[in-house]
Motif scaffolding. Structure first.
Motif, mmCIF file in Angstrom:
data_model
loop_
_atom_site.group_PDB
_atom_site.id
_atom_site.type_symbol
_atom_site.label_atom_id
_atom_site.label_comp_id
_atom_site.label_asym_id
_atom_site.label_seq_id
_atom_site.Cartn_x
_atom_site.Cartn_y
_atom_site.Cartn_z
ATOM 1 N N LYS A 155 39.853 37.870 67.227
ATOM 2 C CA LYS A 155 39.638 38.962 66.280
ATOM 3 C C LYS A 155 40.053 40.306 66.892
ATOM 4 O O LYS A 155 40.725 41.110 66.248
ATOM 5 C CB LYS A 155 38.144 38.998 65.912
ATOM 6 N N VAL A 156 39.660 40.514 68.133
ATOM 7 C CA VAL A 156 39.915 41.812 68.752
ATOM 8 C C VAL A 156 41.341 41.893 69.281
ATOM 9 O O VAL A 156 42.008 42.917 69.162
ATOM 10 C CB VAL A 156 38.894 42.059 69.893
ATOM 11 N N ARG A 157 41.796 40.845 69.882
ATOM 12 C CA ARG A 157 43.144 40.828 70.452
ATOM 13 C C ARG A 157 43.862 39.566 69.971
ATOM 14 O O ARG A 157 43.885 38.564 70.679
ATOM 15 C CB ARG A 157 43.059 40.796 71.983
ATOM 16 N N PRO A 158 44.392 39.617 68.746
ATOM 17 C CA PRO A 158 45.038 38.407 68.219
ATOM 18 C C PRO A 158 46.434 38.209 68.830
ATOM 19 O O PRO A 158 47.405 38.015 68.132
ATOM 20 C CB PRO A 158 45.109 38.694 66.717
ATOM 21 N N GLU A 159 46.505 38.340 70.128
ATOM 22 C CA GLU A 159 47.782 38.232 70.822
ATOM 23 C C GLU A 159 47.651 37.309 72.019
ATOM 24 O O GLU A 159 46.538 36.952 72.411
ATOM 25 C CB GLU A 159 48.216 39.620 71.320
ATOM 26 N N LYS A 160 48.786 36.932 72.564
ATOM 27 C CA LYS A 160 48.793 36.094 73.767
ATOM 28 C C LYS A 160 49.452 36.869 74.906
ATOM 29 O O LYS A 160 50.331 37.709 74.673
ATOM 30 C CB LYS A 160 49.586 34.806 73.517
ATOM 31 N N VAL B 279 55.044 40.626 82.390
ATOM 32 C CA VAL B 279 53.978 40.146 81.512
ATOM 33 C C VAL B 279 54.174 40.759 80.128
ATOM 34 O O VAL B 279 54.289 41.981 79.997
ATOM 35 C CB VAL B 279 52.591 40.515 82.066
ATOM 36 N N PHE B 280 54.213 39.918 79.099
ATOM 37 C CA PHE B 280 54.373 40.375 77.710
ATOM 38 C C PHE B 280 53.067 40.152 76.953
ATOM 39 O O PHE B 280 52.321 39.220 77.250
ATOM 40 C CB PHE B 280 55.465 39.561 76.994
ATOM 41 N N GLN B 281 52.826 41.025 75.982
ATOM 42 C CA GLN B 281 51.722 40.779 75.039
ATOM 43 C C GLN B 281 52.362 40.570 73.672
ATOM 44 O O GLN B 281 52.967 41.498 73.117
ATOM 45 C CB GLN B 281 50.752 41.947 75.025
ATOM 46 N N LEU B 282 52.165 39.352 73.137
ATOM 47 C CA LEU B 282 52.913 38.996 71.927
ATOM 48 C C LEU B 282 51.973 38.525 70.826
ATOM 49 O O LEU B 282 51.009 37.799 71.101
ATOM 50 C CB LEU B 282 53.890 37.860 72.250
ATOM 51 N N PRO B 283 52.242 38.897 69.570
ATOM 52 C CA PRO B 283 51.453 38.357 68.458
ATOM 53 C C PRO B 283 51.556 36.830 68.460
ATOM 54 O O PRO B 283 52.633 36.294 68.752
ATOM 55 C CB PRO B 283 52.125 38.945 67.222
ATOM 56 N N GLN B 284 50.433 36.167 68.144
ATOM 57 C CA GLN B 284 50.421 34.709 68.241
ATOM 58 C C GLN B 284 51.557 34.061 67.454
ATOM 59 O O GLN B 284 52.173 33.098 67.917
ATOM 60 C CB GLN B 284 49.068 34.183 67.757
ATOM 61 N N ALA B 285 51.823 34.616 66.278
ATOM 62 C CA ALA B 285 52.828 34.006 65.397
ATOM 63 C C ALA B 285 54.230 34.067 66.004
ATOM 64 O O ALA B 285 55.097 33.243 65.685
ATOM 65 C CB ALA B 285 52.797 34.706 64.051
ATOM 66 N N VAL C 45 54.951 34.063 69.354
ATOM 67 C CA VAL C 45 55.024 33.598 70.739
ATOM 68 C C VAL C 45 56.173 32.595 70.906
ATOM 69 O O VAL C 45 57.021 32.720 71.803
ATOM 70 C CB VAL C 45 53.683 32.971 71.190
ATOM 71 N N LYS C 46 56.218 31.607 70.010
ATOM 72 C CA LYS C 46 57.192 30.526 70.149
ATOM 73 C C LYS C 46 58.626 31.085 70.120
ATOM 74 O O LYS C 46 59.462 30.761 70.970
ATOM 75 C CB LYS C 46 56.980 29.530 69.015
ATOM 76 N N ASP C 47 58.841 31.950 69.154
ATOM 77 C CA ASP C 47 60.156 32.522 68.968
ATOM 78 C C ASP C 47 60.580 33.375 70.170
ATOM 79 O O ASP C 47 61.681 33.226 70.717
ATOM 80 C CB ASP C 47 60.117 33.372 67.679
ATOM 81 N N ALA C 48 59.643 34.246 70.601
ATOM 82 C CA ALA C 48 59.958 35.157 71.707
ATOM 83 C C ALA C 48 60.182 34.388 73.006
ATOM 84 O O ALA C 48 61.136 34.682 73.753
ATOM 85 C CB ALA C 48 58.818 36.164 71.873
ATOM 86 N N VAL C 49 59.355 33.387 73.253
ATOM 87 C CA VAL C 49 59.497 32.601 74.484
ATOM 88 C C VAL C 49 60.845 31.873 74.474
ATOM 89 O O VAL C 49 61.556 31.821 75.490
ATOM 90 C CB VAL C 49 58.322 31.607 74.647
ATOM 91 N N GLY C 50 61.200 31.345 73.328
ATOM 92 C CA GLY C 50 62.482 30.647 73.203
ATOM 93 C C GLY C 50 63.648 31.560 73.538
ATOM 94 O O GLY C 50 64.564 31.180 74.270
ATOM 95 N N LYS C 51 63.571 32.798 73.037
ATOM 96 C CA LYS C 51 64.658 33.755 73.289
ATOM 97 C C LYS C 51 64.745 34.099 74.781
ATOM 98 O O LYS C 51 65.832 34.168 75.344
ATOM 99 C CB LYS C 51 64.417 35.041 72.493
ATOM 100 N N VAL C 52 63.592 34.336 75.394
ATOM 101 C CA VAL C 52 63.587 34.691 76.821
ATOM 102 C C VAL C 52 64.152 33.538 77.633
ATOM 103 O O VAL C 52 64.981 33.735 78.538
ATOM 104 C CB VAL C 52 62.156 35.058 77.295
ATOM 105 N N LEU C 53 63.728 32.316 77.298
ATOM 106 C CA LEU C 53 64.183 31.140 78.047
ATOM 107 C C LEU C 53 65.702 30.982 77.927
ATOM 108 O O LEU C 53 66.391 30.581 78.881
ATOM 109 C CB LEU C 53 63.493 29.867 77.526
ATOM 110 N N ALA C 54 66.212 31.347 76.752
ATOM 111 C CA ALA C 54 67.641 31.183 76.525
ATOM 112 C C ALA C 54 68.461 32.278 77.187
ATOM 113 O O ALA C 54 69.640 32.082 77.509
ATOM 114 C CB ALA C 54 67.908 31.173 75.015
#
Lengths: 273, 333
Positions: free
Chosen positions: B245-250, B280-286, B288-297
Motif C-alpha cells: 500500500k505504501v510502496r507499491p514498487e519493487k 538499484v532501481f525502484q520500479l512499479p510492480q506492473a 518490473v518484468k518489462d524493465a528487467v527484460g530491457k536491462v538484460l537485453a
C-alpha cells in the motif's frame, strides 16, 4: 483469603532469597551499620554530661553513667531491628520506573517490600551480637527485664515498632507517586524522630512538655517504647496500655500506608522505558 | 483475547522555560500541559496471534502496552485481556501475562538468575515439576548452560536478556507484551531471540504484541502490524499489504559484469543508487518484468535481485503521510 494463602506460601522463598541478597550486599550493609552508630556517640556524650552534673527524670530519679550505657547499647540493638528503608526504595523505583516490574507480579508490593526488609534481619542480628556481649561485660544486663512475660511483651513491642516504622516508610514512599520525590518528607520525618523517639536522649529525662508531646506522636511507639521495655522502664501494668497505644498506631499507619499506596499507584506513570 | 475500544491516555505534564526566573514563577504558578499519549485507538487481537505494534518515538506504543499490562490507568475507553480488566491487576490476570521491556530488568542484580527464577516460581505458584520442566526447556532453547548460576552483574547484555526472557516465561504466560526486547543486542543475538520468541508462540499458543524499532524483528515475527502515530491508529493489517500500500514498487538491484555509463540508467526507470559495478532501481510492480527484460537485453548484467523496498523506508513514508494527514496533537512515549 486466597491472596493471604498465596502470600504465606511464597513467603519462605521470598525470605530465603532476601537473606541471600542481604548477604550479597554485605559491604553496603557494613557501611549502613557504621551510619547507625549514633547511639554510641550519644552514650559517650550523655555519660560525660552525667559525670559533671546530675541528670534527673521528672520523677526525680537520677540517671547515671551506667544508665546511659545500658540505654544507648539497647538503643543500638533496637534501632538495628526496627529499621526499614522502604521509603528510599519506593522513591527510587518510582523515579526510575523500576516499580513497573514489581507491579507486574501477582504479589502485593507492600508484602514484597516488607519481606525484603525483614530478610535483612539475620545480618542485622549478627551486627548486634558484639553489643549484646558488651551488655554482659558492662553488667548492664542486670538492668534488663527479668521475667519471661516482660521479654514476651518486649518482642511484641519490637514487632509493633517495626510495623509502625515500615508503614510510615510505605506511606512516605507512596507520596513520591503524588509529588516529584518524597525523600525530603522522610528527612523531615527523621528530624522529628531524632527529637521525639528517645533516639537522641531518654524521654524520661526530657522536659515534661516534650514527653507529653512525644506520648501523642508515633515516634515513641516505633522506637522509644521497645527501648523502654528493653531497659526495664515498665512493669506489666504500665506496659500494657502503652502496647495498646502502639498497636493503635500500627493500625493507623497501616491504613494510611495502604490508602496512599492504592491511590498513588493509579497515578504511576511508569517512566523510563 | 485482547480488546481495545476507544483507548485514551492523557497526562498532565508540568512545563516551564529554562532559567531561574521561570523556576521561581513555576514554583508559585505551575503551568501544565495535556499530553495525549494515546488518543482513541481500537483494535482486537485473536488468541495466539503475533502482532507488531509500530510507530515512531513518542507514538504511544509503550503507553498502550503499559495500559494493556495494567501498569497504567487509561483516561478513557475500555481494555480487556483474556476477559480481565488489566487495571484491577488481579492475580489471575497477572499470572497470564508478562511485559518484557528491553530497558528494564527483573533479575536480581547481585544474585544468579536462578534465584530470580526460583523467586518467580514461588510468587507465581508454579508447581515444582512444571517449573523444572519449563526451566529445562527454556534453558536448552536459549543455550544458557551454567550462565544461570553466575551473578547477574557478571553477565553480558545478551546473556542477561536471555535470562530475562526465562524469568519472564517460567510461569508460562499466555499473553506476552514485548517492548523492544532486542534493543542493544548484536545481530546474531537478535536472531536467537526472534527464533526463541517464535518457537515459544508456536509451542504454547501464546499471544504476542511486539514493539521494536528493528524492522527485522517485526518482519520475522509479525504477520500483522498495528501502526500508531501521535496516539492515533494509522494502519492495522498485514505487513505485506502495508508494504504494497505504501510502496507499491519493487527494488531491483543489478550487478554489472563490466562498466556501465550511469547516464543511460535513467532510461529504464527510477534509479535509487548507482555505484561502480551496481545500480538499484525502484520500479512499479506492473513494469518490473518489462524493465528487467530491457536491462538484460541492453546492459552487461552479471546478477540481479528483486526485493520489496526496505521496511524502514515503508514505515518512514507511512509516518510522514499520517503526520501530514493528522491534525497536530501532542505526543508522548
Amino acid at each position: 483469603m486466597s491472596a493471604v494463602g498465596r502470600t504465606l506460601r511464597a513467603l519462605p522463598t521470598m525470605m530465603k532469597i532476601g537473606v541471600s541478597e542481604a548477604i550479597a550486599y554485605r559491604a553496603e550493609m557494613l557501611v549502613w551499620v557504621l551510619s547507625t552508630t549514633m547511639p554510641f556517640i550519644n552514650m559517650a556524650l550523655w555519660s560525660a554530661v552525667s559525670a559533671y552534673t546530675p541528670v534527673t527524670t521528672a520523677q526525680g530519679r537520677t540517671y547515671g553513667s551506667a544508665d546511659f550505657v545500658t540505654y544507648f547499647l539497647c538503643a543500638f540493638i533496637v534501632r538495628q531491628i526496627v529499621s526499614s528503608w522502604a521509603s528510599w526504595e519506593i522513591n527510587w523505583e518510582v523515579r526510575s520506573g523500576a516499580l513497573s516490574m514489581r507491579l507486574l507480579r501477582p504479589m502485593h508490593p507492600i508484602v514484597v517490600y516488607g519481606s525484603g526488609n525483614l530478610a535483612a534481619l539475620p545480618m542485622r542480628l549478627l551486627v548486634t551480637f558484639p553489643v549484646v556481649v558488651l551488655l554482659f561485660i558492662t553488667g548492664a544486663f542486670a538492668k534488663l527485664p527479668n521475667t519471661a512475660s516482660l521479654w514476651a511483651l518486649w518482642l511484641l513491642s519490637m514487632f509493633g515498632g517495626w510495623l509502625v516504622t515500615f508503614f510510615i516508610n510505605i506511606a512516605i514512599g507512596s507520596l513520591s507517586l503524588f509529588m516529584d520525590s518524597s525523600i525530603k518528607v522522610m528527612d523531615v520525618w527523621l528530624a522529628g524522630f531524632f527529637v521525639f523517639s528517645g533516639y537522641s536522649f531518654p524521654l524520661a529525662i526530657a522536659p515534661s512538655w516534650l514527653s507529653t508531646v512525644a506520648h501523642y506522636m508515633p515516634y515513641r511507639y516505633q522506637f522509644g517504647l521497645p527501648l523502654e521495655m528493653m531497659t526495664g522502664a515498665h512493669d506489666l501494668a504500665s506496659a500494657l496500655p502503652l502496647l495498646a497505644t502502639q498497636w493503635g498506631w500500627v493500625t493507623a499507619t497501616g491504613v494510611l500506608a495502604v490508602a496512599l499506596w492504592t491511590f498513588g499507584v493509579r497515578r504511576f506513570q511508569a517512566f523510563g522505558g | 483475547m485482547i480488546s481495545v475500544k476507544g483507548l485514551k491516555k492523557h497526562y498532565q505534564v508540568k512545563q516551564r522555560p529554562p532559567g531561574l526566573a521561570a523556576a521561581l514563577t513555576a514554583l508559585f504558578s505551575p503551568q501544565t500541559k495535556t499530553v495525549k499519549a494515546v488518543d482513541g485507538i481500537d483494535f482486537d487481537i485473536e488468541p495466539g496471534a503475533r502482532v507488531g505494534f509500530l510507530g515512531p518515538n513518542g507514538a504511544g506504543k509503550t503507553t498502550t502496552l503499559k495500559v494493556l499490562s495494567g501498569l497504567l490507568y487509561q483516561s478513557d475507553g475500555s481494555v480487556t485481556v483474556d476477559g480481565h480488566v488489566p487495571q484491577r491487576r488481579d492475580a489471575a490476570f497477572l499470572k497470564k501475562i508478562m511485559l518484557v521491556m528491553g530497558q528494564k530488568q527483573q533479575l536480581l542484580w547481585d544474585l544468579p538468575p536462578s534465584e530470580t527464577f526460583e523467586l518467580n516460581r514461588a510468587i507465581y505458584e508454579v508447581p515444582r515439576p512444571a517449573f523444572d520442566q519449563r526451566l529445562a526447556e527454556l534453558t536448552e532453547l536459549l543455550e544458557l548452560g551454567d550462565l544461570v548460576n553466575k551473578p547477574t552483574r557478571t553477565l553480558s547484555l545478551g546473556e542477561r536478556m536471555k535470562c530475562e526472557l526465562v524469568a519472564a516465561l517460567v510461569h508460562g504466560p499466555r499473553v506476552l507484551f514485548m517492548d523492544e526486547p532486542t534493543i542493544g543486542l548484536d545481530v546474531s543475538m537478535q536472531v536467537v531471540m526472534r527464533d526463541f520468541i517464535r518457537r515459544y508462540n508456536e509451542k504454547y499458543g501464546a499471544t504476542l504484541i511486539l514493539t521494536s524499532h528493528y524492522m527485522d524483528d517485526v518482519a520475522a515475527l509479525c504477520p500483522r502490524v498495528i501502526v500508531i502515530d501521535k496516539g492515533q491508529l494509522s494502519y492495522d493489517g498485514s505487513l505485506e499489504a502495508l508494504a504494497k500500500k505504501v510502496r507499491p514498487e519493487k527494488r531491483v538491484t543489478f550487478r554489472w559484469s563490466s562498466a556501465v555509463d550511469p547516464e543511460v540508467l535513467s532510461r529504464f526507470g527510477r534509479v535509487v543508487s548507482s555505484q561502480a559495478g551496481e545500480a538499484v532501481f525502484q520500479l512499479p510492480q506492473a513494469s518490473v518484468k518489462d524493465a528487467v527484460g530491457k536491462v538484460l537485453a541492453t546492459l552487461p548484467v552479471a546478477d540481479l535481485t528483486v526485493e520489496n523496498p526496505p521496511l524502514e523506508e515503508v514505515m518512514s513514508e507511512l509516518f510522514s503521510r499520517s503526520r501530514a494527514a493528522q491534525k497536530p496533537v501532542e505526543a508522548a512515549s
